[in-house]
Design an enzyme around this catalytic site. Structure first.
Site, mmCIF file in Angstrom:
data_model
loop_
_atom_site.group_PDB
_atom_site.id
_atom_site.type_symbol
_atom_site.label_atom_id
_atom_site.label_comp_id
_atom_site.label_asym_id
_atom_site.label_seq_id
_atom_site.Cartn_x
_atom_site.Cartn_y
_atom_site.Cartn_z
ATOM 1 N N ASP A 69 0.871 -1.418 0.149
ATOM 2 C CA ASP A 69 -0.113 -0.003 -0.165
ATOM 3 C C ASP A 69 1.284 1.240 -0.137
ATOM 4 O O ASP A 69 2.144 1.678 1.240
ATOM 5 C CB ASP A 69 -0.570 -0.286 1.093
ATOM 6 N N ASP A 83 -6.883 -1.353 -5.190
ATOM 7 C CA ASP A 83 -8.327 -1.226 -3.959
ATOM 8 C C ASP A 83 -8.802 0.141 -4.558
ATOM 9 O O ASP A 83 -10.094 -0.315 -4.127
ATOM 10 C CB ASP A 83 -7.314 -0.728 -2.762
#
Length: 151
Positions: free
Chosen positions: A112, A129
């Site tokens: 991330d 995402d």
């Protein structure tokens, strides 16, 4: 002109591959050391060992196998329905899901990098995402507005 069945598979396949490639290339920038800081958004490297908001991290290595089963179920459903209006959003969802699962096999967690901290601290997330979120909203619209998805 390609028949609908072939067009469905082509759109699904190339969307999955496209999202996977774009996401993995973005992630490699951060794994290789890229960072950028601003007042509201930081681009940093974080390994998420769970799912959204690091939930289920306690499952450790089991999580990637559970996700594979779930994603294969979604893929099976999409291939079974073969609704043309599902091809692109399903490709977004599956491309993002496969990319995040791939991370679990080659890194210590999902890579991330986008950290929002303007006014409040939000979870760190990635391109995959965002594609998954867009796909979910797209599916909701298609299911609540059935006339948008006749076949």
């Amino acid at each position: 002109m390609l028949n609908t069945n072939i067009r469905f598979h082509v759109i699904l396949f190339f969307t999955i591959i496209g999202i996977f490639i774009v996401d993995q290339n973005i992630k490699m920038l951060f794994v290789d050391g890229f960072r950028y800081y601003t007042e509201c958004i930081d681009l940093i490297l974080v390994y998420n060992r769970g799912v959204a908001f690091s939930m289920l991290a306690f499952l450790q290595d089991w999580l990637k196998y559970i996700q594979i089963v779930m994603v294969m179920g979604v893929l099976g459903y999409i291939l079974h329905t073969k609704k043309m209006c599902y091809a692109f959003p399903a490709g977004l969802l599956l491309g993002g899901a496969f990319s995040n699962i791939y991370d679990r096999f080659i890194h210590v967690g999902v890579v991330d990098m986008v950290y929002w901290h303007c006014g409040f601290n939000f979870a760190v997330f990635n391109f995959a995402d965002v594609m998954i979120d867009i796909a979910v909203v797209w599916f909701l619209v298609l299911n609540f507005k059935e006339h948008l998805c006749d076949k």
